[in-house]
Design a protein around this motif. Structure first.
Motif, PDB file in Angstrom:
ATOM      1  N   ARG A 228      39.777 -11.505  23.644  1.00 15.49           N
ATOM      2  CA  ARG A 228      38.697 -12.446  23.900  1.00 15.49           C
ATOM      3  C   ARG A 228      37.357 -11.703  23.965  1.00 15.49           C
ATOM      4  O   ARG A 228      36.343 -12.161  23.442  1.00 15.49           O
ATOM      5  CB  ARG A 228      38.947 -13.176  25.218  1.00 15.49           C
ATOM      6  CG  ARG A 228      38.177 -14.482  25.331  1.00 15.49           C
ATOM      7  CD  ARG A 228      38.288 -15.030  26.728  1.00 15.49           C
ATOM      8  NE  ARG A 228      37.806 -14.058  27.709  1.00 15.49           N
ATOM      9  CZ  ARG A 228      37.311 -14.382  28.895  1.00 15.49           C
ATOM     10  NH1 ARG A 228      37.257 -15.640  29.257  1.00 15.49           N
ATOM     11  NH2 ARG A 228      36.892 -13.450  29.724  1.00 15.49           N
ATOM     12  N   ALA A 229      37.367 -10.526  24.590  1.00 15.95           N
ATOM     13  CA  ALA A 229      36.137  -9.734  24.706  1.00 15.95           C
ATOM     14  C   ALA A 229      35.607  -9.363  23.322  1.00 15.95           C
ATOM     15  O   ALA A 229      34.400  -9.363  23.092  1.00 15.95           O
ATOM     16  CB  ALA A 229      36.388  -8.479  25.524  1.00 15.95           C
ATOM     17  N   VAL A 230      36.518  -9.061  22.399  1.00 17.05           N
ATOM     18  CA  VAL A 230      36.091  -8.749  21.026  1.00 17.05           C
ATOM     19  C   VAL A 230      35.408  -9.960  20.415  1.00 17.05           C
ATOM     20  O   VAL A 230      34.351  -9.861  19.784  1.00 17.05           O
ATOM     21  CB  VAL A 230      37.296  -8.312  20.164  1.00 17.05           C
ATOM     22  CG1 VAL A 230      36.876  -8.149  18.718  1.00 17.05           C
ATOM     23  CG2 VAL A 230      37.893  -7.023  20.687  1.00 17.05           C
TER      24      VAL A 230
ATOM     25  N   ILE B 103      31.842 -10.499  22.041  1.00 15.31           N
ATOM     26  CA  ILE B 103      30.798  -9.551  21.620  1.00 15.31           C
ATOM     27  C   ILE B 103      30.426  -9.794  20.158  1.00 15.31           C
ATOM     28  O   ILE B 103      29.277  -9.630  19.753  1.00 15.31           O
ATOM     29  CB  ILE B 103      31.235  -8.085  21.880  1.00 15.31           C
ATOM     30  CG1 ILE B 103      29.999  -7.182  21.938  1.00 15.31           C
ATOM     31  CG2 ILE B 103      32.211  -7.599  20.850  1.00 15.31           C
ATOM     32  CD1 ILE B 103      30.263  -5.792  22.457  1.00 15.31           C
ATOM     33  N   THR B 104      31.385 -10.242  19.353  1.00 16.06           N
ATOM     34  CA  THR B 104      31.078 -10.558  17.960  1.00 16.06           C
ATOM     35  C   THR B 104      30.071 -11.698  17.871  1.00 16.06           C
ATOM     36  O   THR B 104      29.100 -11.619  17.122  1.00 16.06           O
ATOM     37  CB  THR B 104      32.357 -10.964  17.205  1.00 16.06           C
ATOM     38  OG1 THR B 104      33.312  -9.925  17.322  1.00 16.06           O
ATOM     39  CG2 THR B 104      32.065 -11.217  15.744  1.00 16.06           C
TER      40      THR B 104
ATOM     41  N   LYS C 162      27.957 -12.624  20.097  1.00 13.90           N
ATOM     42  CA  LYS C 162      26.664 -12.121  20.579  1.00 13.90           C
ATOM     43  C   LYS C 162      25.929 -11.366  19.483  1.00 13.90           C
ATOM     44  O   LYS C 162      24.743 -11.549  19.261  1.00 13.90           O
ATOM     45  CB  LYS C 162      26.878 -11.184  21.770  1.00 13.90           C
ATOM     46  CG  LYS C 162      27.035 -11.901  23.089  1.00 13.90           C
ATOM     47  CD  LYS C 162      26.985 -10.866  24.204  1.00 13.90           C
ATOM     48  CE  LYS C 162      27.250 -11.479  25.565  1.00 13.90           C
ATOM     49  NZ  LYS C 162      27.400 -10.442  26.582  1.00 13.90           N
ATOM     50  N   GLN C 163      26.669 -10.472  18.816  1.00 12.66           N
ATOM     51  CA  GLN C 163      26.024  -9.674  17.776  1.00 12.66           C
ATOM     52  C   GLN C 163      25.612 -10.552  16.599  1.00 12.66           C
ATOM     53  O   GLN C 163      24.544 -10.396  16.031  1.00 12.66           O
ATOM     54  CB  GLN C 163      26.973  -8.559  17.308  1.00 12.66           C
ATOM     55  CG  GLN C 163      26.505  -7.863  16.048  1.00 12.66           C
ATOM     56  CD  GLN C 163      26.284  -6.371  16.240  1.00 12.66           C
ATOM     57  OE1 GLN C 163      25.936  -5.908  17.309  1.00 12.66           O
ATOM     58  NE2 GLN C 163      26.471  -5.619  15.189  1.00 12.66           N
TER      59      GLN C 163
ATOM     60  N   HIS D 239      22.242 -12.272  16.134  1.00 16.09           N
ATOM     61  CA  HIS D 239      21.074 -11.504  15.708  1.00 16.09           C
ATOM     62  C   HIS D 239      20.835 -11.578  14.208  1.00 16.09           C
ATOM     63  O   HIS D 239      19.893 -11.004  13.704  1.00 16.09           O
ATOM     64  CB  HIS D 239      21.217 -10.044  16.129  1.00 16.09           C
ATOM     65  CG  HIS D 239      21.037  -9.850  17.591  1.00 16.09           C
ATOM     66  ND1 HIS D 239      19.844  -9.482  18.152  1.00 16.09           N
ATOM     67  CD2 HIS D 239      21.895 -10.016  18.616  1.00 16.09           C
ATOM     68  CE1 HIS D 239      19.969  -9.420  19.462  1.00 16.09           C
ATOM     69  NE2 HIS D 239      21.213  -9.732  19.779  1.00 16.09           N
TER      70      HIS D 239
ATOM     71  N   PHE E 158      41.929  -6.530  15.906  1.00 19.29           N
ATOM     72  CA  PHE E 158      40.494  -6.421  16.146  1.00 19.29           C
ATOM     73  C   PHE E 158      39.726  -7.190  15.077  1.00 19.29           C
ATOM     74  O   PHE E 158      38.844  -7.992  15.361  1.00 19.29           O
ATOM     75  CB  PHE E 158      40.080  -4.950  16.142  1.00 19.29           C
ATOM     76  CG  PHE E 158      38.598  -4.741  16.260  1.00 19.29           C
ATOM     77  CD1 PHE E 158      37.994  -4.686  17.502  1.00 19.29           C
ATOM     78  CD2 PHE E 158      37.808  -4.613  15.124  1.00 19.29           C
ATOM     79  CE1 PHE E 158      36.629  -4.513  17.611  1.00 19.29           C
ATOM     80  CE2 PHE E 158      36.442  -4.445  15.226  1.00 19.29           C
ATOM     81  CZ  PHE E 158      35.854  -4.389  16.467  1.00 19.29           C
TER      82      PHE E 158
ATOM     83  N   THR F 230      37.205 -10.614  15.288  1.00 19.17           N
ATOM     84  CA  THR F 230      35.812 -10.657  14.828  1.00 19.17           C
ATOM     85  C   THR F 230      35.670 -11.695  13.712  1.00 19.17           C
ATOM     86  O   THR F 230      34.675 -12.393  13.633  1.00 19.17           O
ATOM     87  CB  THR F 230      35.332  -9.290  14.310  1.00 19.17           C
ATOM     88  OG1 THR F 230      36.181  -8.890  13.251  1.00 19.17           O
ATOM     89  CG2 THR F 230      35.339  -8.247  15.385  1.00 19.17           C
TER      90      THR F 230
END
Lengths: 338, 278, 269
Positions: free
Chosen positions: C13-15, C18-19, C21-22, C25, C111, C115
Motif C-alpha cells: 500500500r505504501a508503494v 508514494i506513486t 504522490k509522485q 507532479h 513493486f 506502481t
C-alpha cells in the motif's frame, strides 16, 4: 562472527563487439560477434562483523560487480559467497531485510517528493513498527542534521544534501551490513569528510559492518580499518589500512603556488622532493614515512609567501603500481595477473 | 571563402558553394545511416515496428469498411492510399530531415549553438543532422501501399510521387513553422508538439467526415486536408484546383516556416534557458 | 504487533501511495495526454457519425451511435491510463537502477504492479473526465445505469491483465537491449484484437471468435462493453475470464522473471 565469506567468486559477461565502418556494422547487424569479458576473476575475501572494510580499485576493476553479487543482484558465474550466513543470490529477499546499500550514482529517493516520503515508504518496506520507525527516523534526522531537508523535494536538494539523506535512509532499518558503492563520488572535500564521519559514527555506535568501495584513497584512510585492493578482478592487496598507509600510500603531493617574486626554501626539508619545479608553481612529493606532513607545511608556511596550496593523495593508479612493485607485503593475490 | 574565386566570377563561386553544401548534406546522411547501424538491434526493429503499426491501422480500416462499404464516398482503397501518402510523405521527410519535429526543443534548450558555429546554412544543417529510424518503416510502408493499391502506370506513379512530395513538404514546413514559435514564446515546446501530433493524426482520416469549421481548419491552420484529400483529389481523379491549392499551401507554409525561423534566429538567446533554471 | 500479512499489505500500500504522490507532479504530462485524447475522440465522433449516417440505420450490432462513442471514451481512457512499463524496466536495466530495486525486501514484480495500478488508477480518472467532457457535449449524457458499476468491477482486472501482458514483454529487457518493438506490437494488438477502436461485435465473425480466445479483450473490450451495455449474466463470465488470464499470465511472468534475473547484467560494473 563472519559477516562476509567469499571464495573464488567469478563473473564473466558476454559483450557485443561493435566494429567500425559502415560495411562492418551492416555485417554485424546480421551476425553480431560476442566476446567474453571477465569482470571478477576469483575473489577471496573474509570480513568480521563490525569491521569497516575498504574495497579499492580503479574504474572497471570489478568493485561494483562484486557488490552486486554480494547483495544478490547478480548471479556469479562460479564461486561461493556467504553474507551474514546466507547465499545472497539464493536468499536475496531474506538477506535484503538485514543489509543495506547505497549506490553513489543511483538514487533511492523519490525525485519529486521530499525525503520524508521515501523514509515512510522504507519503513513499510522493511516492516518496521510505527513507534520504532518514528523514533529511529528522528534519531537519524538529528544525527545527520537533515531537519531542513526532510520536507524539501529531492530534486531541489544539492548533491551533498541528497547523499546525506541517502545514507541516513540506508541506516533506517538498522542493517547489519551496509554496502556503500562510491558514496562520496562528485562531492566536495568538506561534504565528503562529513559523510565519512557520519558513517564511522554509525559503525562505532551500532556495530554496522561497512563495506565501502571507492577509488579515492582518502575515503579509506578516514573511514576504514582494513583495505582490500582489487585490480583486473582479483585481490592484489589485503591488509589493515595502517599498513597500506605505511607501505603504499607513502607519499603525498603538495602543490604550492608562491606569491610573485617569492622564493622557495633554499634547501627542501628531509623527505621532500621537487617533482616539478617552476619559479612560482611547485609540485612536491612528500615521503610520509620520513617526514610528517605537518612539519613540512609548517616549514613552508613559516618561510615563504604562499598564495595557494593543496595536498593530494596519490591517485589510485599509483597505489596499484606501488602494490605491484612489491613495496607492500600484504597478502598477495592468489593468482596474480601481472 | 577566397576572394579570388568571387572576383573571377560570382556564378562559379556560387556553384562551388552549392556543391560544397550538397557534399556536406550527403555526408550527413551517410553518417546518420552509419550511426543508425551502430544500434543494430534497434535499427531494423524500429523500422519494422512502424511498418507493422501502419499495417494494423489498415486492419482497423478493413474491418470498418467491411461494416460500412462506403462512408461519404470513401472506400477502403482510398483510405489505404491515404495512409500510403501520409506515412510515405512523413517517412521520407523524417528520414532526410529528421530534426524538423524537434525544432522547438532544440531552440528552447539552446542546442542551436553548435550549429551556429558551423560554416553551413543553419536551417539545412539542423534539419539533416538527425535521421528518424522509425520513419524508414513509414516510407517503405508508403511504397508498399502504392505497390498494393496504387495505379501502376507512369501517370499513376507520377501522381503518387507528387502526393508524397506534397505530404512530406507539408509535414516539414508546418511543423517547422510551429517549432520556430519557440524563438518567440517561452513555452512553445508543448504547443508545437501538440500541433505536430494533431497534424499527423488528422492526416490519416478521410477529409470528408469533417464538415463546417472542422473542415476549414483542415485546409488552413492545420493543413492536414491537403494530405488527406489527395486520394480523391489527386489519385482518383486529377482535380486541378485541389492540386494547385495544395502546391500553394506548400509554398505558403514553406515561406512562413523559413521566415519565422530566419526572424527567430535573430532573437535567439541560447542562454535564457540556463538563467531560468538557476 | 503486526502480523506478516498485515505488514505485507502495508508495504504494498505504501508503494501505491508514494506513486500517486509522485505522479501528481506530472501535471503537464496529464494535460498533454488529455489533449491528445480529445483530438482522437473528436475525429472518431465525426467518423462514426458519418458511418451511421451512411448506413442509414439507428443501431449496428445493437450499438447506437451514442454507445459506440462512449465505448471509445472508456476504452481510450483505459489505454491512455496505462503507464509505459517497458520503457521503465528497460531504463532500469540499462541505467543499473534495477540494483536499487533488487536490494529491497519487496518482490520486484510486486513493486511494479503496485506502481502500475496506482498510476493507472489516477490517470484513468483524469482521462475519463477529459473524454467525458467531449462525449457529453456531442452525444448527450451517459445514462448507462448499472453499466458504470460493471465498468468499475472490471477495471482492476483490466489493469492487472494489461500490467501482466506488458510485464511479460518488459522482462525480456533482462536478455535483450530493446523491448520497445515488442511493446509496440503488444500495444497494437490491444488496439485491434483488444477492441479499442471498435467493439468485437463489429468485427467479422471469424475474427470475433479469434479475439474471444485471446487475453487482449480483457483489457479494453470487457470494461468498455460492460460500461455502455450492462449485461448481468455476462459480467460474471467476463470477470472469470479476466482473472483466469491474470492467473495464467502471472505464472508466465514469474517464470520469465526467475530465469531472467539469473541472466541479469547490471551496467556500471
Amino acid at each position: 562472527m563472519l559477516a562476509l565469506e567469499v571464495e573464488g567468486l567469478v563473473k564473466t559477461f558476454l559483450v557485443k563487439r561493435k566494429p567500425e565502418g559502415f560495411k562492418a556494422s551492416v555485417r554485424s547487424l546480421l551476425r553480431p560477434e560476442w566476446t567474453e569479458k571477465t569482470a571478477v576473476a576469483g575473489i577471496r575475501l573474509k570480513a568480521e562483523a563490525g569491521e569497516t572494510l575498504a574495497f579499492l580499485g580503479p574504474n572497471g576493476a570489478g568493485k561494483s560487480t562484486t557488490i552486486k553479487m554480494l547483495t544478490g543482484i547478480l548471479h556469479p558465474s562460479s564461486g561461493h559467497a556467504r553474507v551474514l550466513g546466507m547465499v545472497p543470490w539464493k536468499e536475496r529477499a531474506a538477506l535484503a531485510f538485514r543489509i543495506g546499500a547505497v549506490f553513489g550514482q543511483k538514487s533511492q529517493l523519490w525525485y519529486h517528493l521530499p525525503p520524508a516520503d521515501t523514509f515512510e515508504l522504507l519503513s513499510r518496506m522493511y516492516e518496521l513498527g510505527r513507534a520504532d520507525y518514528l523514533r529511529r527516523r528522528d534519531e537519524l534526522v538529528e544525527r545527520f542534521e537533515l531537519g531542513p531537508y526532510m520536507q524539501t523535494p529531492v530534486r531541489k536538494l544539492s548533491l551533498g544534501e541528497r547523499m546525506r539523506c541517502e545514507i541516513a535512509a540506508a541506516f533506517l532499518h538498522r542493517p547489519e551490513l551496509l554496502f556503500l558503492d562510491e558514496p562520496t563520488i562528485g562531492l566536495d572535500v568538506i561534504v565528503k569528510r562529513r559523510i565519512r564521519e557520519l558513517i564511522a559514527e554509525r559503525n562505532r555506535e551500532e556495530g554496522t559492518t561497512v563495506f565501502l568501495t571507492s577509488h579515492d584513497p582518502s575515503d579509506i584512510e578516514q573511514l576504514c580499518r582494513r583495505a582490500v585492493v582489487i585490480h583486473h578482478g582479483t585481490v592484489i592487496f589485503d591488509a589493515p589500512v595502517e599498513r597500506l598507509k605505511r607501505e603504499v600510500l607513502t607519499c603525498k603531493t603538495v602543490r604550492l603556488k608562491l606569491r610573485d617574486g617569492a622564493r622557495l626554501l633554499e634547501k627542501l626539508p628531509g623527505g621532500v622532493r621537487a617533482a616539478e619545479a617552476g619559479p612560482s608553481a611547485w609540485r612536491l612529493s612528500v615521503d610520509t614515512t620520513t617526514a610528517s606532513i605537518e612539519d613540512v607545511l609548517a616549514a613552508f608556511v613559516g618561510h615563504c609567501a604562499i598564495e595557494d596550496m593543496t595536498i593530494e593523495d596519490p591517485p589510485m593508479e599509483d597505489v596499484i603500481r606501488a602494490v605491484y612493485e612489491g613495496k607492500a607485503g600484504g597478502r598477495p593475490a592468489e593468482e596474480g595477473t601481472v | 571563402m577566397s576572394t579570388a574565386v568571387s572576383l573571377t566570377g560570382g556564378r562559379g563561386s556560387r556553384i562551388r558553394r552549392a556543391a560544397g553544401i550538397a557534399r556536406y548534406v550527403l555526408t550527413c546522411w551517410k553518417l546518420n545511416l552509419a550511426a543508425a547501424m551502430e544500434y543494430r538491434a534497434s535499427f531494423f526493429m524500429l523500422a519494422v515496428m512502424m511498418f507493422v503499426n501502419n499495417c494494423i491501422w489498415l486492419v482497423f480500416w478493413a474491418i470498418f469498411f467491411n461494416r460500412f462499404p462506403a462512408v461519404n464516398g470513401w472506400e477502403l482503397r482510398d483510405v489505404m492510399l491515404l495512409w500510403g501518402i501520409s506515412a510515405g510523405g512523413f517517412g521520407w521527410s523524417s528520414v532526410l530531415f529528421g530534426n524538423y519535429p524537434r525544432i522547438a526543443p532544440i531552440v528552447a534548450n539552446g542546442e542551436l549553438d553548435v550549429f551556429l558555429t558551423q560554416p553551413k546554412p543553419l536551417l539545412l544543417n539542423v534539419l539533416v543532422s538527425r535521421m528518424s529510424l522509425t520513419a524508414m518503416g513509414d516510407f517503405l510502408f508508403g511504397v508498399a501501399i502504392y505497390a498494393l493499391a496504387g495505379e501502376h502506370t507512369l501517370i499513376g506513379a507520377a501522381k503518387y510521387a507528387l502526393g508524397l512530395l506534397i505530404s512530406g513538404l507539408l509535414f516539414l514546413f508546418v511543423t517547422l513553422a510551429a517549432g520556430s514559435l519557440a524563438f518567440f514564446f517561452g513555452h512553445a515546446e508543448g504547443m508545437a508538439f501538440q500541433l505536430f501530433n494533431g497534424l499527423v493524426a488528422l492526416s490519416t482520416y478521410p477529409t470528408d467526415i469533417f464538415k463546417g469549421t472542422a473542415r476549414i481548419v483542415l485546409f488552413t491552420v492545420l493543413p492536414a486536408g491537403f494530405i488527406s484529400y489527395a486520394p480523391i483529389g489527386l489519385l482518383r481523379r486529377f482535380d486541378g484546383t485541389f492540386v494547385w491549392l495544395a502546391a500553394a499551401a506548400v509554398a505558403a507554409f514553406g515561406l512562413l516556416a523559413v521566415s519565422l525561423f530566419a526572424v527567430g534566429v535573430r532573437r535567439y538567446t541560447s542562454g535564457n534557458r540556463m538563467a531560468m533554471r538557476g | 504487533m503486526m502480523t506478516p500479512a498485515l505488514a505485507k499489505w502495508h508495504k504494498y500500500r505504501a508503494v501505491g501511495i508514494i506513486t500517486v504522490k509522485q505522479q501528481l507532479h506530472y501535471r503537464v504530462d496529464f494535460i498533454v495526454r488529455a489533449l491528445f485524447l480529445l483530438l482522437i475522440l473528436f475525429i472518431f465522433i465525426h467518423l462514426w457519425r458519418a458511418a451511421y449516417t451512411s448506413s442509414g440505420s439507428e443501431t449496428i450490432e445493437g450499438f447506437a451511435l451514442n454507445q459506440i462513442i462512449w465505448y471509445l471514451v472508456f476504452a481510450e481512457a483505459v489505454t491512455m491510463a496505462c503507464p509505459q512499463l517497458c520503457v521503465r524496466i528497460e531504463e532500469e536495466v540499462k541505467q543499473g537502477e534495477v540494483a536499487v530495486r533488487l536490494i529491497r525486501p519487496i518482490a520486484y514484480n510486486g513493486f511494479h504492479y503496485m506502481t502500475y495500478l496506482a498510476e493507472a488508477g489516477l490517470r484513468f480518472i483524469v482521462q475519463l473526465a477529459a473524454g467525458s467532457a467531449i462525449a457529453w457535449a456531442y452525444m448527450g449524457s451517459p445514462l448507462f445505469g448499472w453499466g458504470w458499476a460493471g465498468l468499475a468491477a472490471l477495471l482492476p482486472g483490466a489493469f492487472t491483465v494489461a500490467f501482466l501482458l506488458n510485464l511479460a514483454v518488459a522482462l525480456l529487457a533482462f536478455w535483450v537491449e530493446e523491448t520497445r518493438g515488442m511493446e509496440f506490437v503488444l500495444q497494437k494488438l490491444n488496439f485491434t484484437v483488444g477492441g479499442m477502436l471498435l467493439p468485437l461485435e463489429l468485427m467479422p465473425d471469424w475474427l470475433e471468435r479469434v479475439c474471444g480466445w485471446l487475453p487482449f479483450q480483457a483489457v479494453l473490450y470487457f470494461p468498455a462493453r460492460m460500461g455502455v451495455a450492462f449485461d448481468g449474466g455476462r459480467l460474471a463470465a467476463f470477470l472469470l475470464t479476466q482473472w483466469g488470464w491474470a492467473a495464467a499470465l502471472a505464472v508466465l511472468c514469474a517464470f520469465i522473471y526467475r530465469r531472467g534475473v539469473r541472466k541479469l547484467n547490471v551496467n556500471g560494473g
